[in-house]
Scaffold this active site. Structure first.
Site, short mmCIF file in Angstrom:
data_model
loop_
_atom_site.label_atom_id
_atom_site.label_comp_id
_atom_site.label_asym_id
_atom_site.label_seq_id
_atom_site.Cartn_x
_atom_site.Cartn_y
_atom_site.Cartn_z
N ASN A 164 55.97 93.43 52.39
CA ASN A 164 56.88 92.50 51.94
C ASN A 164 57.54 91.59 53.08
OD1 ASN A 164 59.05 91.10 50.80
ND2 ASN A 164 59.54 92.91 49.50
N HIS A 193 55.34 86.53 44.94
CA HIS A 193 56.18 87.12 46.02
C HIS A 193 55.35 88.37 46.21
CE1 HIS A 193 58.67 88.75 48.62
NE2 HIS A 193 59.44 89.54 47.60
N CYS A 221 64.31 87.03 48.95
CA CYS A 221 62.82 86.80 48.70
C CYS A 221 62.46 85.81 47.83
CB CYS A 221 62.30 88.27 48.07
SG CYS A 221 62.39 89.66 49.23
C1 LIG Z 1 60.51 101.80 46.72
C2 LIG Z 1 59.33 102.26 45.56
C3 LIG Z 1 58.06 102.10 46.13
C4 LIG Z 1 59.73 103.60 45.04
O1 LIG Z 1 58.60 104.05 44.34
P1 LIG Z 1 58.97 105.22 42.95
O2 LIG Z 1 57.90 105.46 42.34
O3 LIG Z 1 60.10 104.50 42.44
O4 LIG Z 1 59.61 106.37 43.95
P2 LIG Z 1 60.81 107.19 43.79
O5 LIG Z 1 61.90 106.18 44.54
O6 LIG Z 1 61.10 107.63 42.62
O7 LIG Z 1 60.52 108.45 45.01
C5 LIG Z 1 59.68 109.16 44.42
C6 LIG Z 1 59.64 110.20 45.62
O8 LIG Z 1 58.98 109.82 46.69
C7 LIG Z 1 59.90 110.29 47.98
N1 LIG Z 1 59.72 108.94 48.95
C8 LIG Z 1 60.32 108.01 48.90
N2 LIG Z 1 59.96 107.16 49.93
C9 LIG Z 1 58.98 107.74 50.25
C10 LIG Z 1 58.02 107.50 51.51
N3 LIG Z 1 58.17 106.37 52.22
N4 LIG Z 1 56.96 108.39 51.69
C11 LIG Z 1 56.86 109.43 50.96
N5 LIG Z 1 57.80 109.76 49.90
C12 LIG Z 1 58.85 109.03 49.64
C13 LIG Z 1 61.46 110.31 47.30
O9 LIG Z 1 62.06 110.90 48.08
C14 LIG Z 1 61.12 110.76 45.81
O10 LIG Z 1 60.95 112.25 46.30
P3 LIG Z 1 61.69 113.32 45.25
O11 LIG Z 1 61.03 113.28 43.83
O12 LIG Z 1 61.09 114.36 45.78
O13 LIG Z 1 63.25 113.19 45.33
C15 LIG Z 1 59.37 101.49 44.30
O14 LIG Z 1 60.47 101.94 43.38
C16 LIG Z 1 59.53 100.05 44.46
O15 LIG Z 1 58.36 99.46 44.68
N6 LIG Z 1 60.45 99.25 44.12
C17 LIG Z 1 60.63 97.77 44.36
C18 LIG Z 1 60.99 97.53 45.32
C19 LIG Z 1 60.71 95.88 45.93
O16 LIG Z 1 59.74 95.23 45.55
N7 LIG Z 1 61.79 95.67 46.67
C20 LIG Z 1 61.83 94.21 47.15
C21 LIG Z 1 61.99 93.15 45.97
S1 LIG Z 1 62.18 91.52 46.61
#
Ligand SMILES: CC(C)(COP(=O)(O)OP(=O)(O)OC[C@H]1O[C@@H](n2cnc3c(N)ncnc32)[C@H](O)[C@@H]1OP(=O)(O)O)[C@@H](O)C(=O)NCCC(=O)NCCS
Length: 320
Positions: free
Chosen positions: A277, A247, A114
């Protein structure tokens, strides 16, 4: 002294729009969850048979039209991509052929996931400043929809396809004011697609694996750090910026970076809601959108910054 400047921009998004509601029919998710956690409402997916080089070529044609350049006047083509058409040759060589360039100019790919566009821009800028090239096409192009694990709802809702590019030309005044690039391979397990071809078969998981929480924390920390590093190198602060073009991974990461730069969101270009993304394509795509809708004007100061798996990250300060 020779510098490089942006002569024109271009972008391309595949026709097919996939909304969060569309995804919710296929994956256990909801529009509300995706919008709240990431700011993404929809993304574009390439059609069957549409490759990264097709997206890249369409974006390049738009930039060449905007500049009024003949494709054969290019002497460098750099494509940042994580989703090349083939293991080899490079996507840049495919774009060269598709644009009908026959002048045998240099063409190669950059792989920094990315952050690939910032790496590609810094490379092309250095090549122009050292006299290796005079006119460069720098593209970020991705078809990440092909690498999504539809059983992993934490990653498959975040990514989209697209391409964006800039044309760089040699100039007497600096357009690219400076770039800073970093990487730290110790964090490679946070985000990866480990599958490789071995003996004609894929060895390992070919889909995106991510520790979302860890990526989030790391991105917020180092993006602000590199943005400040580049600003400080030019005796600037966030107040001197007309635009931040980050980004487009997650609106909350973008907001956190803007806050650390004391930059109001009105001066941040965001396309994450519409594009998702798009990895190496996201910065040039957002840049082109803001140039074409009249937000980014000639003479303005713009900071681009990106981060991706590796981890690799960097920023580029530009006078447009
Ligand atoms: C991926 C991301 C959106 C997840 O958000 P978060 O607040 O950290 O959420 P979590 O991973 O802690 O998950 C929270 C809950 O949502 C659930 N969940 C995950 N994906 C889900 C989806 N698409 N829809 C619904 N629920 C979802 C999980 O299972 C978890 O449930 P639980 O609490 O019962 O176990 C976040 O961590 C993020 O944006 N990270 C950066 C990713 C990124 O930018 N990557 C590219 C970099 S170049």
């Amino acid at each position: 002294m020779t510098f490089s400047r942006i002569a024109a921009t271009g972008s391309y998004l595949p026709e097919r729009v996939v909304t969060n509601h569309d995804l919710a029919e296929r994956v256990d998710t909801s529009d509300e969850w995706i919008v709240t956690r990431s700011g993404i409402s929809q993304r574009h997916f390439a059609a069957d048979g549409e490759r990264s080089s097709d997206l890249a070529t369409a974006a390049a044609r738009r930039a060449l039209d905007a500049a009024g350049w003949d494709a054969d006047s290019l002497d460098l083509i750099v494509v940042a991509t994580t989703t090349p058409d083939m293991a080899f040759p490079s996507t840049a060589c495919m774009v060269q052929a598709k644009l009908g360039v026959t002048n045998r100019c240099a063409a190669f790919d950059v792989q920094a996931v990315c952050s690939g566009f910032v790496y590609a821009l810094a490379s092309a800028d250095a090549m122009i400043r050292t006299g290796v090239a005079k006119r460069a096409l720098v593209i970020g192009a991705e078809t990440l929809s092909r690498m999504l694990d539809w059983t992993d709802r934490g990653t498959c809702v975040l990514f989209g396809d697209g391409a964006g590019c800039v044309l760089l030309e040699a100039a007497t005044e600096p357009g690219i004011l400076g770039c800073h690039l970093h990487a730290d391979g110790r964090h490679l397990d946070m985000l990866k697609a480990p599958g490789v071809l071995v003996g004609g078969k894929i060895d390992g998981n070919p889909f995106i694996e991510m520790d979302g929480g860890a990526v989030f924390k790391f991105a917020v920390e180092v993006l602000a750090e590199t943005a400040l590093e580049t600003l400080q190198a030019h005796d600037m602060t966030g107040a001197d910026l007309d635009w931040l073009v980050p980004h487009q991974a997650n609106i909350r990461i973008i907001q956190a970076t803007a806050k650390r730069l004391h930059l109001p969101m009105e001066r941040v270009v965001t396309t994450v809601a519409q594009h998702g993304n798009t990895s190496a394509a996201s910065i040039p795509l957002a840049f082109d959108v803001a140039v074409r809708d009249g937000r980014i004007q000639r003479g303005q100061t713009v900071l681009m910054e990106g981060i991706g798996a590796g981890f690799a990250w960097g920023s580029a300060l530009v006078r447009y």
